[in-house]
Design a protein around this motif. Structure first.
Motif: not given
Length: 306
Positions: A134-135, A139, A181-182, A199
């Motif tokens: 996961k991030c 974020t 990042e996502y 992601k």
């Protein structure tokens, strides 16, 4: 916490700092969201609220206790929690026979409900059901909206604005490529809203720009639009009003074309080109015949004046 408390003079430095944080500012603080569980919320709704809270951290407040309230009938409880936790966004989850797996997402203006939209959960896949990395917390996501309904229908247009407000996170001046990042992807199709979270994986491409791959991260929701409570056009415009101090000052004699090129207009006094000093060259020297004609012209002008 009521307004009378906020109007009192602070007795300690800690109370003074607390009140200063809540004072009106030209550049407002990051919008926080409160996630509230209704009196009859089931396991699905509870898990949705937990997953959304995981995406919103650290700009969210999750209320674990059940709160018996109906946002479309009475908003006093939501307004009280908004003042208490200093949150301008909210998500309320409930479940009953008439409206199963129900979510209400909304926002506040001056601690009063501005608009809210009710969504029904038809399909849900949790963060913990998708087994991958996961991030990290905090974020900032990228938001993508697909579907003509988001630009055509008024209810969907307000929903798009509401979702951007809810998930946008802090405003940043610079973007780092590695910080992307996502992605949160919203699709409006056939009367449903599909919410997916991916992601972002940056792979080697043999050049400076990396190759991008998307890996589903969760949560995943299939939503359907139910009831809406939208602010009037006048109130909506008032909530969007920008302070005069933040408005960019208009620069005179500057224009832009369709490609974004800036053009400037300069105002100058009329120049006498006959007095312009040029480089002395043999080719620019006047011939004797030209000098004689010029002298004759000057003499004729003087005679006419006299």
């Amino acid at each position: 916490m009521n307004c009378a408390f906020l109007n009192r003079k602070p007795k300690t430095k800690r109370a003074k700092r607390f009140l200063e944080k809540r004072e009106p500012k030209l550049n407002e603080n990051i919008k926080n969201a409160m996630l509230i569980k209704g009196g009859n919320a089931n396991a699905t709704v509870t898990q949705v609220l937990k997953d959304v809270y995981a995406l919103k951290k650290p700009y969210g407040v999750l209320y674990k206790k059940k709160n018996i309230t109906r946002p479309f009938e009475d908003q006093t409880s939501l307004e009280f929690f908004s003042k208490k936790s200093d949150c301008s966004l909210f998500m309320f989850g409930s479940h009953n026979k008439k409206r199963p797996n129900n979510l209400v997402i909304g926002r506040m203006y001056d601690h009063h409900v501005l608009d809210m939209i009710e969504l029904g959960i038809e399909n849900f896949v949790s963060l913990k059901d998708i087994k991958n990395s996961k991030c990290p917390e905090g974020t900032k996501p990228m938001l993508i909206f697909a579907g003509d309904d988001f630009d055509v229908t008024e209810d969907y247009r307000r929903l798009k604005s509401l979702l951007i407000d809810f998930f946008r996170g802090p405003t940043v001046s610079n973007i780092r490529l590695a910080g992307l990042e996502y992605v949160l992807h919203f699709t409006a199709l056939n009367g449903k809203i599909y919410f997916r979270s991916y992601k972002l994986l940056l792979k080697k491409s043999g050049c400076r720009t990396p190759r991008i791959e998307l890996e589903e991260m969760g949560p995943s929701l299939d939503l359907v639009l139910r009831r809406t409570h939208l602010a009037s056009d006048d109130l909506y415009k008032l909530s969007m009003k920008m302070p005069k101090a933040l408005k960019p000052k208009k620069k005179k004699n500057i224009s832009h074309d369709t490609f974004g090129t800036t053009y400037g207009r300069i105002h100058m006094q009329k120049q006498d080109l006959s007095k312009l000093q040029t480089k002395k060259m043999k080719g620019l020297k006047k011939r004797p015949a030209e000098r004689i004609t010029e002298d004759l012209e000057k003499k004729s002008k003087r005679v006419k004046k006299n």
